[in-house]
Design a protein around this motif. Structure first.
Motif, PDB file in Angstrom:
ATOM      1  N   ASP A  95       0.880  -1.174   0.000  1.00  0.00           N
ATOM      2  CA  ASP A  95       0.000   0.000   0.000  1.00  0.00           C
ATOM      3  C   ASP A  95       0.912   1.216   0.000  1.00  0.00           C
ATOM      4  O   ASP A  95       1.613   1.489   0.976  1.00  0.00           O
ATOM      5  N   ALA A  96       0.885   1.965  -1.085  1.00  0.00           N
ATOM      6  CA  ALA A  96       1.854   3.047  -1.291  1.00  0.00           C
ATOM      7  C   ALA A  96       1.370   4.404  -0.806  1.00  0.00           C
ATOM      8  O   ALA A  96       1.983   5.421  -1.142  1.00  0.00           O
ATOM      9  N   HIS A  97       0.293   4.437  -0.013  1.00  0.00           N
ATOM     10  CA  HIS A  97      -0.111   5.720   0.581  1.00  0.00           C
ATOM     11  C   HIS A  97      -0.889   5.448   1.858  1.00  0.00           C
ATOM     12  O   HIS A  97      -2.091   5.176   1.827  1.00  0.00           O
ATOM     13  N   THR A  98      -0.197   5.522   2.997  1.00  0.00           N
ATOM     14  CA  THR A  98      -0.842   5.294   4.289  1.00  0.00           C
ATOM     15  C   THR A  98      -0.485   6.410   5.266  1.00  0.00           C
ATOM     16  O   THR A  98       0.465   7.170   5.060  1.00  0.00           O
TER      17      THR A  98
ATOM     18  N   SER B  79     -10.745  -2.860  10.610  1.00  0.00           N
ATOM     19  CA  SER B  79      -9.323  -2.645  10.840  1.00  0.00           C
ATOM     20  C   SER B  79      -8.734  -1.784   9.728  1.00  0.00           C
ATOM     21  O   SER B  79      -9.274  -1.706   8.627  1.00  0.00           O
ATOM     22  N   ARG B  80      -7.619  -1.139  10.030  1.00  0.00           N
ATOM     23  CA  ARG B  80      -6.985  -0.296   9.008  1.00  0.00           C
ATOM     24  C   ARG B  80      -6.550  -1.123   7.810  1.00  0.00           C
ATOM     25  O   ARG B  80      -6.652  -0.676   6.666  1.00  0.00           O
TER      26      ARG B  80
ATOM     27  N   MET C 253       1.861   7.975 -10.571  1.00  0.00           N
ATOM     28  CA  MET C 253       0.650   8.519  -9.990  1.00  0.00           C
ATOM     29  C   MET C 253       0.068   7.511  -9.010  1.00  0.00           C
ATOM     30  O   MET C 253      -0.014   6.315  -9.301  1.00  0.00           O
ATOM     31  N   VAL C 254      -0.284   8.002  -7.826  1.00  0.00           N
ATOM     32  CA  VAL C 254      -0.906   7.163  -6.803  1.00  0.00           C
ATOM     33  C   VAL C 254      -2.342   7.646  -6.598  1.00  0.00           C
ATOM     34  O   VAL C 254      -2.598   8.539  -5.794  1.00  0.00           O
ATOM     35  N   PRO C 255      -3.298   7.104  -7.364  1.00  0.00           N
ATOM     36  CA  PRO C 255      -4.698   7.493  -7.177  1.00  0.00           C
ATOM     37  C   PRO C 255      -5.200   6.939  -5.842  1.00  0.00           C
ATOM     38  O   PRO C 255      -4.988   5.765  -5.535  1.00  0.00           O
ATOM     39  N   THR C 256      -5.826   7.772  -5.061  1.00  0.00           N
ATOM     40  CA  THR C 256      -6.260   7.359  -3.724  1.00  0.00           C
ATOM     41  C   THR C 256      -7.770   7.515  -3.620  1.00  0.00           C
ATOM     42  O   THR C 256      -8.264   8.503  -3.076  1.00  0.00           O
ATOM     43  N   GLU C 257      -8.459   6.544  -4.165  1.00  0.00           N
ATOM     44  CA  GLU C 257      -9.928   6.592  -4.176  1.00  0.00           C
ATOM     45  C   GLU C 257     -10.500   5.380  -3.466  1.00  0.00           C
ATOM     46  O   GLU C 257      -9.762   4.487  -3.038  1.00  0.00           O
ATOM     47  N   ASN C 258     -11.805   5.352  -3.357  1.00  0.00           N
ATOM     48  CA  ASN C 258     -12.465   4.255  -2.655  1.00  0.00           C
ATOM     49  C   ASN C 258     -13.622   3.699  -3.465  1.00  0.00           C
ATOM     50  O   ASN C 258     -14.170   4.367  -4.347  1.00  0.00           O
TER      51      ASN C 258
ATOM     52  N   ILE D 172       0.425   3.411  -9.331  1.00  0.00           N
ATOM     53  CA  ILE D 172       0.815   2.717  -8.103  1.00  0.00           C
ATOM     54  C   ILE D 172      -0.385   2.690  -7.168  1.00  0.00           C
ATOM     55  O   ILE D 172      -1.074   3.698  -6.995  1.00  0.00           O
ATOM     56  N   ALA D 173      -0.635   1.551  -6.553  1.00  0.00           N
ATOM     57  CA  ALA D 173      -1.798   1.400  -5.685  1.00  0.00           C
ATOM     58  C   ALA D 173      -1.538   2.004  -4.312  1.00  0.00           C
ATOM     59  O   ALA D 173      -0.524   1.713  -3.675  1.00  0.00           O
ATOM     60  N   GLY D 174      -2.462   2.857  -3.863  1.00  0.00           N
ATOM     61  CA  GLY D 174      -2.375   3.452  -2.535  1.00  0.00           C
ATOM     62  C   GLY D 174      -3.756   3.779  -2.018  1.00  0.00           C
ATOM     63  O   GLY D 174      -4.623   4.219  -2.770  1.00  0.00           O
ATOM     64  N   SER D 175      -3.983   3.585  -0.733  1.00  0.00           N
ATOM     65  CA  SER D 175      -5.339   3.721  -0.192  1.00  0.00           C
ATOM     66  C   SER D 175      -5.625   5.094   0.411  1.00  0.00           C
ATOM     67  O   SER D 175      -6.703   5.641   0.229  1.00  0.00           O
ATOM     68  N   ASP D 176      -4.694   5.656   1.178  1.00  0.00           N
ATOM     69  CA  ASP D 176      -4.902   6.904   1.911  1.00  0.00           C
ATOM     70  C   ASP D 176      -6.084   6.789   2.864  1.00  0.00           C
ATOM     71  O   ASP D 176      -6.747   7.786   3.169  1.00  0.00           O
ATOM     72  N   ASN D 177      -6.367   5.617   3.376  1.00  0.00           N
ATOM     73  CA  ASN D 177      -7.524   5.432   4.257  1.00  0.00           C
ATOM     74  C   ASN D 177      -7.125   5.652   5.709  1.00  0.00           C
ATOM     75  O   ASN D 177      -6.549   4.769   6.345  1.00  0.00           O
ATOM     76  N   TYR D 178      -7.440   6.831   6.220  1.00  0.00           N
ATOM     77  CA  TYR D 178      -7.182   7.136   7.620  1.00  0.00           C
ATOM     78  C   TYR D 178      -8.474   7.388   8.388  1.00  0.00           C
ATOM     79  O   TYR D 178      -8.446   7.670   9.587  1.00  0.00           O
TER      80      TYR D 178
END
Length: 431
Positions: A83-86, A347-348, A288-293, A335-341
């Motif tokens: 996960d490239a964005h936490t 759980s995270r 690019m790290v798109p951070t969507e849900n 690149i896959a990243g979640s940015d889910n905070y």
């Protein structure tokens, strides 16, 4: 007689070392093995692991006689996911304001408590087969580095963490509405840049704290401040001189354009990128790290946030899908990243795994999603020889999923049944 005893002692030591080596030697029989570099599935492969490293990839027939193997012939075996964005050391409820919660966290949550909470969140990534994460600030003054070190030394369990330290940002950072006499609070979460020369010093400070990469906020919305092109150039040039990559938080197209002009290596979010900006990213091979849900996540979020109107979700998801597909069509590395905070009552790690569902719903092909969360992500970190790819001498970060990864991607990627990090097998647990 003395020489004979020495010779026997040497033989004994050599035999013991060989036996210890055998005890730490593991074989895995993979029914399907995902080759993340070539982005294809291979049938019936034998993986040899010694201690923390992968030794070789061969055929089933190469299994030595009298050797036992972990039988994963009914599974698809993958490199540990990334996960490239936490933001492991930050969390807020869906109905909370980011700025107000940040101030509360900085003034009422001790560093010790933040790290302890962060360590629990970190462990939950392993439970989902995510063995590495890129943690991008909102982590106090290098608390991410402390957490990374604790995991690396074995004090606690968690994924391999690549840390950025405090985000480099223009005045005010992302914490809006703070009165002038209290601006010092922001310095506990962001490294505020005042000039190109100060930008160079900020990178040096981070280097001395042993960060793994540099994260900047090219814009600070809803604060109106931006880093200048000269400031970003100073950051990039200094970071690159220390072999560190620079990735840029960008909401507006202008801030992304400025960051690209200044030479950054990656763009985080990029919600409003123009076609010309995407073309420039493709030309310069800027990630690019798109951070969507996913839709399910968004439905849960708006319910927890207490929104009465939800019609905007369809339009929002449509716009983001169009943006992602334009980037892919133009050849921008994804690149896959979640940015889910945000706390959505799971759980995270489980929340992080939603990114796979989003990319799939947006139209990415299953193997392309896997490559974005393994090899391409590792390549972006200059770690493609260590993680994200099952190959000789790489770290033994290996997972296995049950199901049809091509035709039933979501159910399969969410069904992780085997997790190994650094050669150690972990039980999959839930909180």
């Amino acid at each position: 007689m003395f020489k004979t005893l020495i010779f026997l002692f040497i033989i004994l030591i050599s035999t013991q070392e060989r036996l210890i080596g055998q005890e730490n030697s593991v074989y895995i029989k993979a029914g399907l093995l995902y080759d993340s570099k070539e982005n294809k599935l291979l049938k019936n492969k034998l993986i040899h692991i010694q201690d923390t490293k992968i030794i070789s990839i061969g055929e089933f027939e190469s299994l030595p006689k009298n050797s036992k193997a972990i039988d994963l012939t009914e599974y698809t075996v993958l490199p540990g996911l990334i996960d490239a964005h936490t933001h492991v050391l930050f969390s807020q409820d869906a109905n909370e304001d980011f700025s107000e919660h940040s101030i509360q966290s900085l003034t009422m949550e001790s560093d010790a408590l933040r790290v302890l909470r962060g360590s629990k969140r970190a462990k939950s990534y392993l439970d989902q087969g995510i063995t590495s994460i890129k943690d991008l600030g909102n982590s106090g003054l290098y608390l991410d580095v402390a957490l990374r070190n604790a995991i690396n030394e074995g004090t606690i369990e968690g994924p391999r963490i690549f840390t950025s330290g405090p985000i480099l940002a223009a005045t005010g950072g992302q914490i809006y509405g703070v009165l002038p006499e209290h601006q010092n609070i922001i310095d506990s979460e962001y490294r505020i840049i005042s000039s190109p020369e100060d930008a160079k010093n900020a990178v040096r400070e981070h280097v001395n704290q042993n960060v793994d990469l540099i994260k900047i906020c090219a814009d600070n919305l809803p604060n109106k401040t931006f880093l200048t092109i000269d400031e970003i150039k100073a950051i990039v040039e200094t970071a690159h001189s220390y072999n560190l990559k620079v990735t840029a938080h960008c909401v507006t197209n202008q801030s992304a354009w400025n960051a690209i002009e200044a030479g950054v290596d990656g763009i985080e979010h990029g919600f409003n990128l123009a076609d010309s900006t995407l073309a420039k990213m493709a030309e310069k091979r800027i990630y690019m790290v798109p951070t969507e849900n996913s839709r399910d996540y968004m439905n849960t979020y708006v319910k927890l946030a207490g929104y009465e109107e939800t019609e905007w979700i369809d339009n929002y998801l449509s716009i983001m899908k169009d943006r992602l597909n334009k980037a892919i069509d133009k050849g921008v590395p994804i690149i896959a990243g979640s940015d889910n905070y945000t706390d959505i009552k799971v759980s995270r790690g489980e929340s992080s795994s939603d990114m796979f569902r989003y990319y799939f719903e947006a139209g990415m092909k299953p193997l392309d999603i896997l490559q974005s969360s393994t090899y391409i992500s590792a390549f972006h970190l200059n770690k493609e020889n260590e993680i994200g790819y099952i190959q000789p001498q790489a770290n033994a970060d290996i997972i296995a999923v049950k199901g049809d990864i091509i035709n039933d991607f979501i159910s399969t990627i969410e069904n992780v049944e085997f997790i190994m990090k650094d050669g150690k097998i972990y039980d999959r647990t839930t909180d």
